[in-house]
Design an enzyme around this catalytic site. Sequence first.
Site, PDB file in Angstrom:
ATOM      1  N   ASN A  26      49.105 -93.256 -27.017  1.00  0.00           N
ATOM      2  CA  ASN A  26      48.072 -93.686 -27.968  1.00  0.00           C
ATOM      3  C   ASN A  26      46.980 -94.440 -27.230  1.00  0.00           C
ATOM      4  OD1 ASN A  26      46.763 -93.758 -30.386  1.00  0.00           O
ATOM      5  ND2 ASN A  26      47.754 -95.609 -31.122  1.00  0.00           N
ATOM      6  N   GLU A  74      52.156 -95.904 -30.863  1.00  0.00           N
ATOM      7  CA  GLU A  74      51.762 -94.843 -31.809  1.00  0.00           C
ATOM      8  C   GLU A  74      51.841 -95.275 -33.260  1.00  0.00           C
ATOM      9  OE1 GLU A  74      49.849 -91.815 -30.853  1.00  0.00           O
ATOM     10  OE2 GLU A  74      51.466 -92.098 -29.417  1.00  0.00           O
ATOM     11  N   SER A  89      48.342 -87.345 -36.632  1.00  0.00           N
ATOM     12  CA  SER A  89      47.714 -87.299 -35.305  1.00  0.00           C
ATOM     13  C   SER A  89      46.455 -86.454 -35.351  1.00  0.00           C
ATOM     14  CB  SER A  89      48.705 -86.662 -34.325  1.00  0.00           C
ATOM     15  OG  SER A  89      48.103 -86.483 -33.065  1.00  0.00           O
ATOM     16  N   SER A  90      45.557 -86.720 -34.407  1.00  0.00           N
ATOM     17  CA  SER A  90      44.410 -85.826 -34.222  1.00  0.00           C
ATOM     18  C   SER A  90      44.647 -84.851 -33.078  1.00  0.00           C
ATOM     19  CB  SER A  90      43.149 -86.635 -33.931  1.00  0.00           C
ATOM     20  OG  SER A  90      42.850 -87.479 -35.006  1.00  0.00           O
ATOM     21  N   ARG A 106      56.296 -85.488 -31.559  1.00  0.00           N
ATOM     22  CA  ARG A 106      55.586 -86.700 -31.963  1.00  0.00           C
ATOM     23  C   ARG A 106      56.590 -87.842 -32.150  1.00  0.00           C
ATOM     24  NH1 ARG A 106      50.568 -89.063 -32.212  1.00  0.00           N
ATOM     25  NH2 ARG A 106      49.987 -89.812 -34.283  1.00  0.00           N
ATOM     26  N   THR A 154      50.639 -88.343 -25.435  1.00  0.00           N
ATOM     27  CA  THR A 154      49.942 -89.635 -25.411  1.00  0.00           C
ATOM     28  C   THR A 154      50.881 -90.810 -25.527  1.00  0.00           C
ATOM     29  OG1 THR A 154      48.099 -90.823 -26.462  1.00  0.00           O
ATOM     30  CG2 THR A 154      49.646 -89.750 -27.940  1.00  0.00           C
ATOM     31  N   THR A 184      44.580 -90.510 -23.751  1.00  0.00           N
ATOM     32  CA  THR A 184      45.572 -89.495 -24.085  1.00  0.00           C
ATOM     33  C   THR A 184      45.313 -88.426 -23.053  1.00  0.00           C
ATOM     34  OG1 THR A 184      45.690 -90.017 -26.433  1.00  0.00           O
ATOM     35  CG2 THR A 184      46.040 -87.721 -25.892  1.00  0.00           C
ATOM     36  N   ASP A 231      48.864 -95.228 -35.543  1.00  0.00           N
ATOM     37  CA  ASP A 231      48.312 -94.014 -36.163  1.00  0.00           C
ATOM     38  C   ASP A 231      48.713 -93.875 -37.634  1.00  0.00           C
ATOM     39  OD1 ASP A 231      46.727 -93.037 -34.150  1.00  0.00           O
ATOM     40  OD2 ASP A 231      48.238 -91.701 -33.324  1.00  0.00           O
ATOM     41  N   GLY A 243      41.317 -89.632 -29.573  1.00  0.00           N
ATOM     42  CA  GLY A 243      41.514 -90.077 -30.952  1.00  0.00           C
ATOM     43  C   GLY A 243      40.890 -89.050 -31.885  1.00  0.00           C
TER      44      GLY A 243
HETATM   45  O1  DON Z   1      47.647 -88.855 -32.061  1.00  0.00           O
HETATM   46  C1  DON Z   1      46.510 -89.318 -32.123  1.00  0.00           C
HETATM   47  O2  DON Z   1      45.633 -88.850 -32.825  1.00  0.00           O
HETATM   48  C2  DON Z   1      46.156 -90.505 -31.258  1.00  0.00           C
HETATM   49  N1  DON Z   1      47.334 -91.247 -30.973  1.00  0.00           N
HETATM   50  C3  DON Z   1      45.487 -90.021 -30.020  1.00  0.00           C
HETATM   51  C4  DON Z   1      44.980 -91.160 -29.193  1.00  0.00           C
HETATM   52  C5  DON Z   1      43.959 -90.761 -28.221  1.00  0.00           C
HETATM   53  O3  DON Z   1      43.582 -89.633 -28.116  1.00  0.00           O
HETATM   54  C6  DON Z   1      43.447 -91.866 -27.382  1.00  0.00           C
HETATM   55  N2  DON Z   1      42.223 -91.510 -26.727  1.00  0.00           N
HETATM   56  N3  DON Z   1      41.736 -90.959 -25.909  1.00  0.00           N
END
Ligand code: DON
Length: 618
Positions: free
Chosen positions: A449, A467, A499-500, A122, A447, A429, A470, A521
Amino acid sequence: MRIKLPATFIAVNLFCCAAIVCAQAKPQQPPTRREYSSAGEISHPAWPPAAVRGAHAMVVSDEALASEAGVEILKKDGNAVDAAVAVGFALAVVEPEAGNIGGGGFMLVRMADGRARFVDYREEAPGRATRNMYVGPDGKVVRGRSTLGYLSIGVPGTVAGLAFAQKHFGKLTLAEDMAPAIRLAKDGFPLGAKLAASLRDSADRLGKFSHSNEIYLNNGKFYSAGEIFRQPILAATLERIAKNGPGEFYAGKTAQDLTAQMARHGGLITMQDLKNYRVHLREPLEGTYTARGAKWTIISSPPPSSGGIAILEALNILEPYKLKSWDDAQSVHLVVEAMRRAFADRAAFLGDSDFTHVPAAGLLSEKYAAERRATIDPKDASSSKEIGAGNPAPFDHSERTPAGSTIEKLSPEAAAAWMEAAAKKSGHTTHYSVVDAAGNAVSNTYTLNDSYGSAVTTTDGFLLNDEMDDFTSQPGTPNMFGLLQSKANAIAPGHRPLSSMMPTIVLRNGKLSFVTGSPGGPRIISATLLSILNWAWLGMDAQAAINAPRFHQQWMPDVVLVEPSFPQAVAKDLEQRGYHLASRQMWIGEVEAIGIDPKTGERLGAPDPRRQGAARGY
Ligand code: DON
């Protein structure tokens, strides 16, 4: 249920195709430009009726060329990790919206001998980042500062992460694994309609930065589908990394170029930040459940991912219930209520566990799940205003108190505005899954982001993430995905934003069964949870588990997002129970999964047609 936490979590906190036999699942009619969203989602996917079968190995990703790069490496005697590294670098070339070397992510590896490890690459906040760097003189978050341009960029982790995984778990060399990506960048590839549309749709953002404008927008003239898209500058950068190793990115010419650009444009990242960057090898989280007469072990992502804790907590809450199907409003009701509670706890308690106490043991205890379950009305919707975070402390057995536990509740007006934003937001992502002939498995999500991240491209031809968004820019103010977060996820030098993303691997009676994960996300958590429930709890076949309609509830706003394919009758029933439903105009997640046929051991590649995912196996 039985939950296994990494020892470090309980004590203190964490440390530191022969021929390709299978066709890509493709819509019969290639969609036209307007049928793609900026995230590459397709208005009318053709739902493939069955998974792609491979007797030996399988790679499933967003892009056929990347899945093929993985298969090429498997056939050169690389293992699943080599293939995953090859796919990661290839996506940085063929899927620049999300595939990257200027971002970060998580790789969950489970070797055939049963060892499971979580490679955390990350991004980190630069040394000069400050808690309130996105708050203006009026005390409000400055729009766009954390999502576009130089201040939004975290220290990238991808090159370190992929190189680390290759070195510790791969069989070939980094240069061998990177060869397909270098070839794709140098020789080019025919630009697909999906990428051509996405580049045009992102012209506003990309056009603001000269190298992005030049490389991705053809200096404003745009590219058309079918044109050969060559990236010679990126090819040269990848060649240097292949030759010199990850040190090239973190201390060599690439690092010098990146930091010089940062200095010219007011960015924060310094040579010291790059030199300080480390991959963290963590132990994954594990939960074991019984469903349909089998024992299912869910191996998932620990902090700084919120996903593993969220889905294990949700599954713990759901444990006593018998889920039937998504045509059954009662089943949807129960899952939505479990999501609501898990997301409320996410908002309050989760952050970078290297720096803040995340009460994982409490959140994942059986007694805590029982307490949370007791607040669910058997029939009707709860209200997110009333159901906030719980109190895991009595079950946490820790002397330490969590950093964040209260966050402001939303006014109805703010909730409505954010609901709209959350429903529309289509960042990008990318997730991919690999299983090799020996049974090694990799689940990887990484990602930039947002689509194309910060929209800044370096002089070395790669995009940089945004990022930093986040993090909690300000407690009580949601991020670009409408997520509310607490001071547990505050900005501080060297911290990793919550993060998700949650690469996940599922075992059936101790054997590899399902490899899954998603972009989206916060919707990642719901899409991944549903894929697991579909495969393990409901017994759907692999492709049906991906095609099934998805729904999402993230505590705040107090709305259930449903896909356009969500059954109407169930939607009506839910509304009568007091739910506010919003159609997510496009789709929820893009789950590129692999199932294992328990009888034959065949690898079942289940690409997600929502973004035209591609399974390749042999
Ligand atoms: O880490 C995370 O949770 C976000 N940066 C993920 C972003 C994301 O999945 C964008 N969408 N599809």
